[in-house]
Design a protein around this motif. Structure first.
Motif, PDB file in Angstrom:
ATOM      1  N   VAL A  24      38.093-142.040   6.064  1.00  0.00           N
ATOM      2  CA  VAL A  24      39.264-142.669   5.453  1.00  0.00           C
ATOM      3  C   VAL A  24      39.322-144.153   5.802  1.00  0.00           C
ATOM      4  N   PHE A  25      39.071-144.481   7.053  1.00  0.00           N
ATOM      5  CA  PHE A  25      39.077-145.885   7.482  1.00  0.00           C
ATOM      6  C   PHE A  25      38.017-146.675   6.721  1.00  0.00           C
ATOM      7  N   SER A  26      36.798-146.162   6.660  1.00  0.00           N
ATOM      8  CA  SER A  26      35.702-146.863   5.988  1.00  0.00           C
ATOM      9  C   SER A  26      35.984-147.065   4.510  1.00  0.00           C
ATOM     10  N   ALA A  27      36.417-145.995   3.846  1.00  0.00           N
ATOM     11  CA  ALA A  27      36.686-146.100   2.413  1.00  0.00           C
ATOM     12  C   ALA A  27      37.821-147.085   2.142  1.00  0.00           C
ATOM     13  N   SER A  28      38.828-147.093   2.997  1.00  0.00           N
ATOM     14  CA  SER A  28      39.979-147.972   2.784  1.00  0.00           C
ATOM     15  C   SER A  28      39.582-149.446   2.876  1.00  0.00           C
TER      16      SER A  28
END
Length: 535
Positions: A278-282
């Protein structure tokens, strides 16, 4: 049997004034974003020869933006750590003071080189202030109210974008170009006074050591990479040594940065955060949307003013729908997330942005102006449904004590994405325009030919000085519009990629996002005692 609700983590004294604190923080956000949106409107005037402007070239205009964003991005890691270590309020105040002084110096710049240098100093101030704003929000609002607060924070970007072009247009019509920077100074003064009175101090109770090597590698990498891309556009040849050598140096430095950060005990950027999907995609979505939007804001000004013939003030009014849609929809994006989930909300927002770029692909020199207004509304609504949910996802993925570093990552990807958008899309725009004008300019002397091929504004300036120059105007407009179509088409593709990333990698409605690893109970107690004392 009932379960007692968890006690609040924010001391009551701070909780009572949380909305006043948020309003104060928005002044910092307002002045930074306001300055960049004003600059977009003023670029045509700055490109005009002295005494009206500075006679800035296309490259000068790009570097007046990139000098700020590169310094900002290069120092964000260090600034976030400084705030977490020594106090976010101290970092915020220092940043605002530096930003105000640099704004005053920029207003008095006597050459494009001076303006670029002072803009870089403004980047230092922005880098200190911006991570602190979001980090302080995470520390004065309870988890349940953070999406609403971040939505307002993101909506303030729309407000600044709305005010910026109008303010810039009014200032350009009635004063000299430097007034677009001078207007920052009174806002900074008011903001600093309010921050001293209202904003509480907060910091990481267990900060790591600083990482000067990592910061230096990141600065070298970003500057070299974007310089190579801009140089390729100026030369109309990305295979020239002046373009590919600095690009290669930048790539190598960035690879070395990642390698070093994975191995040092106290990294400026904890790369293990990126194992969180989630962090990376965001952060990828943040970078993608600003890559596309900064490019369109760059060529949009010249389309409105140079091709369509509108004044700076009128150009500001025509940019209002993009900003107004963000202002209206960003604070309400959380309601859409509650119904559809982060993935669907952000992906839908990216597709709206892509649809706006499709509209730019079909614009001509005679398209009804209401079409441009409609495109602004569509793109603004799209952006408003991307930024708040992905920002919440980024910050919720990290422990509260790392809010400064997390905010720095969020702002870094935003600024780097925007800087790359201006560099890459600006280089493509310049290259396509120059190629389109090559045959038309063959009858000019070599010195004038090279100058006229730099940009639409340069062509129009020379056309106004030579006999029969009016014959250059129509081909120049046609070449620019074709170049704009190419750049908008690239932006469509980039936006669709962002939508795909959001749809497949961000959480859906039923997914409960994993909370960050919080501090130990005894550490939480120490934090509450410290915060209460600061209050």
């Amino acid at each position: 049997m009932t379960t007692a609700a968890a006690p609040p983590r924010v001391p009551e004294a701070i909780h009572r004034r949380r909305w006043a604190i948020l309003g104060t923080l928005l002044l910092a956000l307002l002045v930074v974003v306001l300055d960049n949106s004003i600059l977009n409107v003023a670029m045509k005037t700055i490109a005009t020869p002295a005494p009206v402007g500075l006679g800035a070239t296309q490259s000068d205009l790009e570097w007046s933006i990139n000098s700020y964003t590169l310094v900002f991005a290069g120092l964000l890691f260090t600034s976030g750590l400084l705030g977490d270590r020594f106090g976010r309020k101290r970092a915020l105040l220092a940043g605002m003071v530096v930003f105000g002084i640099a704004s005053l110096l920029s207003a008095l710049a006597a050459s494009p080189g001076e303006l670029i240098g002072y803009r870089a100093l403004m980047g230092v101030g922005g880098a200190l202030a911006m991570p602190a704003t979001l980090a302080i929000i995470m520390n004065v609002f309870e988890r349940s109210e953070q999406p609403k607060a971040i939505g307002i924070w993101a909506g303030a970007v729309g407000l600044a974008i709305a005010i910026g072009p109008i303010t810039g247009g009014l200032l350009i019509e009635h004063f000299w170009w430097g007034s677009v920077f001078l207007v920052n100074v009174p806002i900074v003064v008011v903001a600093v006074i309010a921050m001293v009175i209202l904003v509480p101090e907060s910091k990481d109770p267990n900060p790591g050591r600083m990482d000067p090597i990592g910061v230096l590698l990141s600065i070298i990498g970003l500057v070299a990479l974007i310089y190579g891309i801009i140089k390729g556009g100026e030369l109309a040849d990305f295979t020239a040594a002046g373009a590919w050598v600095p690009t290669l140096v930048g790539v190598v430095a960035l690879v070395a940065f990642v390698w070093y950060e994975r191995r040092t005990a106290f990294p400026a950027l904890d790369v293990t955060w990126f194992r969180n999907r989630v962090f990376s995609a965001s952060v990828v979505v943040v970078g993608v949307i600003f890559f596309a939007l900064m490019g369109v804001s760059f060529f949009g000004v010249f389309y409105i003013q140079s091709v369509r013939g509108y004044s700076a003030l009128q150009a500001g009014v025509l940019m209002l729908p993009l900003a107004a849609a963000q202002l209206v929809f960003a604070p309400r994006a959380r309601l859409v997330v509650d119904r559809l989930g982060v993935a669907a909300t952000a992906a839908g927002g990216m597709l709206l942005v892509a649809l706006g770029f499709v509209g730019y692909v079909v614009l001509t020199a005679t398209t009804p102006i209401w079409v441009l207004v409609l495109l602004g509304l569509v793109m603004g609504a799209g952006m408003a449904h991307v930024m708040p949910p992905v920002t919440v996802a980024i910050m919720a993925s990290l422990p509260r004590e790392k809010a400064g570093a997390g905010s720095a990552v969020n702002n870094t990807f935003r600024q780097v994405g925007g800087s790359l958008g201006v560099a890459v899309l600006g280089a493509v725009l310049s290259t396509v325009y120059r190629d389109g004008m090559a045959d038309t300019l063959t009858h000019l002397p070599e010195g004038l030919r090279d100058k006229a091929g730099e940009s639409l504004e340069a062509t129009l300036a020379i056309a106004g000085r030579i006999p029969g120059g009016e014959a250059l105007v129509a081909p120049a407009n046609d070449s620019f519009i074709h170049a704009m179509h190419v750049v908008a088409s690239l932006s469509v593709g980039v936006s669709v990629i962002g939508a795909v990333v959001a749809w497949f990698l961000l959480p859906g409605r039923s997914a409960a996002p994993a909370g960050p690893a919080g501090p130990a109970p005894e550490q939480r107690g120490q934090e509450r005692e410290s915060a209460a004392a600061d209050a």
